[in-house]
Scaffold this active site. Sequence first.
Site, PDB file in Angstrom:
ATOM      1  N   ASP A   1     113.475-138.202 -87.779  1.00 25.84           N
ATOM      2  CA  ASP A   1     113.301-139.569 -88.392  1.00 25.84           C
ATOM      3  C   ASP A   1     113.303-139.568 -90.132  1.00 25.84           C
ATOM      4  O   ASP A   1     113.600-140.371 -90.603  1.00 25.84           O
ATOM      5  CB  ASP A   1     112.203-140.416 -87.776  1.00 25.84           C
TER       6      ASP A   1
ATOM      7  N   HIS B   1     100.755-138.197 -84.059  1.00 25.13           N
ATOM      8  CA  HIS B   1     100.009-139.260 -84.482  1.00 25.13           C
ATOM      9  C   HIS B   1      98.654-139.667 -83.314  1.00 25.13           C
ATOM     10  O   HIS B   1      97.647-140.255 -83.837  1.00 25.13           O
ATOM     11  CB  HIS B   1     100.630-140.774 -84.513  1.00 25.13           C
TER      12      HIS B   1
ATOM     13  N   HIS C   1     106.883-139.783 -91.195  1.00 25.59           N
ATOM     14  CA  HIS C   1     105.751-140.406 -90.944  1.00 25.59           C
ATOM     15  C   HIS C   1     104.560-139.357 -91.378  1.00 25.59           C
ATOM     16  O   HIS C   1     104.812-138.119 -91.011  1.00 25.59           O
ATOM     17  CB  HIS C   1     105.281-140.829 -89.942  1.00 25.59           C
TER      18      HIS C   1
ATOM     19  N   ASP D   1     108.226-134.568 -90.703  1.00 24.73           N
ATOM     20  CA  ASP D   1     108.627-136.035 -90.169  1.00 24.73           C
ATOM     21  C   ASP D   1     108.350-137.014 -91.209  1.00 24.73           C
ATOM     22  O   ASP D   1     107.740-136.812 -92.267  1.00 24.73           O
ATOM     23  CB  ASP D   1     107.498-136.165 -89.104  1.00 24.73           C
TER      24      ASP D   1
END
Length: 517
Positions: A374, A249, A286, A284
């Site tokens: 995750d 990120h 995200h 992931d």
Amino acid sequence: MTETPFRPRQQLIEKQKLFQSIHKHTHLKGPMDKITSVAIPLAMAGSCLFLIVSSFLLYCPFFPFLYIHKRDHLLLLGKSGEEANQSKDISPVGERGNCFCKFLVCVYVCENNGNCADRRKGTAGDVGNVYFGPDHPMKPHRLCMTHHLVLSYELHNKMEVYRPHKAYPVELAQFHSPDYVEFLQRITPDTQKLFANEMVKYGLGGDCPVFENLFEFCQIYAGGTIDGARRLNNKLCDIAINWAGGLHHAKKCEASGFCYINDLVLGILELLKYHARVLYIDIDVHHGDGVEEAFYFTDRVMTVSFHKFGENFFPATGDVKASGGEREGKFYAINVPLKAGIDDGSFLRLFKTIIMKVMECYAPGAIVLQCGADSLAGDRLGCFNLSIDGHAACVRFVKQLNLPLLVTGGGGYTKENVARCWTLETGALLDVELPNEIPENDYIKYFGPDYSLKRPSGYMENMNSKSHLNTIRQQVCENLSAIQHAPGVQMQEVPPDFYIPDFDEDEQNPDERVNRK
């Protein structure tokens, strides 16, 4: 008293022997006559340091590690190649696709054997013991658990152990803005109140807190990814793994989503020195927004992100309609937005179909795979329904593509499941089938009450209908059909691998770096 005659040729031979002895650890390039009088003492010091730490490095509580699986023999630190071969029955290693890959490099971290208070303090040089805060979901201690689980399964016996370098600020600034890197270097928990405006400007505080040894933490995990990419470039390995990396990120000028330095971008930049096209795959939960944004205007990197989208799920980007990029990068950012509860079967069918289409259209020279855990069922922040076997199946599939592969960690906030997942995937990359019963290790209590390695899918409802998944697949294929097949790149001089600053960071006064300017 007579002087010893000057014998330049003998000195050159001695220097050449020294260079050869350290070359396999430093991977310096170029003829010996280009090594300066400054480089020789540095090389000697590095060689001595290697000998000092080699006998205890595997179980040392302070350092991250590189594990390497060699083609023709196993070499463990503290043992010669002959001793290692005498102690282990190792067959010659074949090409990719056989029992072992040519080389395997892994980056792990040993733990600090202290208590919870030690982890809050954050031991210098230990990426697994930094402490984000009591209520923060990011727990780097998961790396200690992963490392000990790898040791308990004796996977380290199939690999060599190396210590990655801590990335220099000038290396981090190959992507990040120099002012942002400099601020990370000098900010501390004690001084952050003096820099309120800068904290907001650079995205620090809240999700991205300032903690002890923050900058060193960034240097270590970024250095591991950079070193893995360089070893791939120099054909010293086929697969490089940095479970401490994958912080996708972070942006050019700011921290975001628990990420401060985007090691993935830095690793891809290294791979681009030797490969015309690099494929980035992100599993992931995200969206990999930081990596996508970094390469939004180029066709030399294709980013493919499988992630949860909708309901303002962080970072609220990555719609399938946003699979674009601009200018030369148009259509080279592939987004696969999914709804909550996706299971192994649905995810794997979509994953394999899209990745095979990408390989057909793009023909990359190397792959970077971000394995955020995750996306597993039961994650503290996630909402997917993948089993550990399902997650690992993606890794096995990418491995079978037989391209230079850089594998990293990423998210993952139920730390015992993160350790299970990354250990199983380390075994998968080694083609080793691990028994489900977890062996005795320092963290065995975390894996109770069943002490099993594999975890099943959860019981969430799969909100991804067949029609929804078919729509996504069709849209992605349309975007891929619009790109130029295997875009080329102009010939240019390959940049150097190492950026060594001409100053000694250890001699700098840390008090001077935290003063206002």
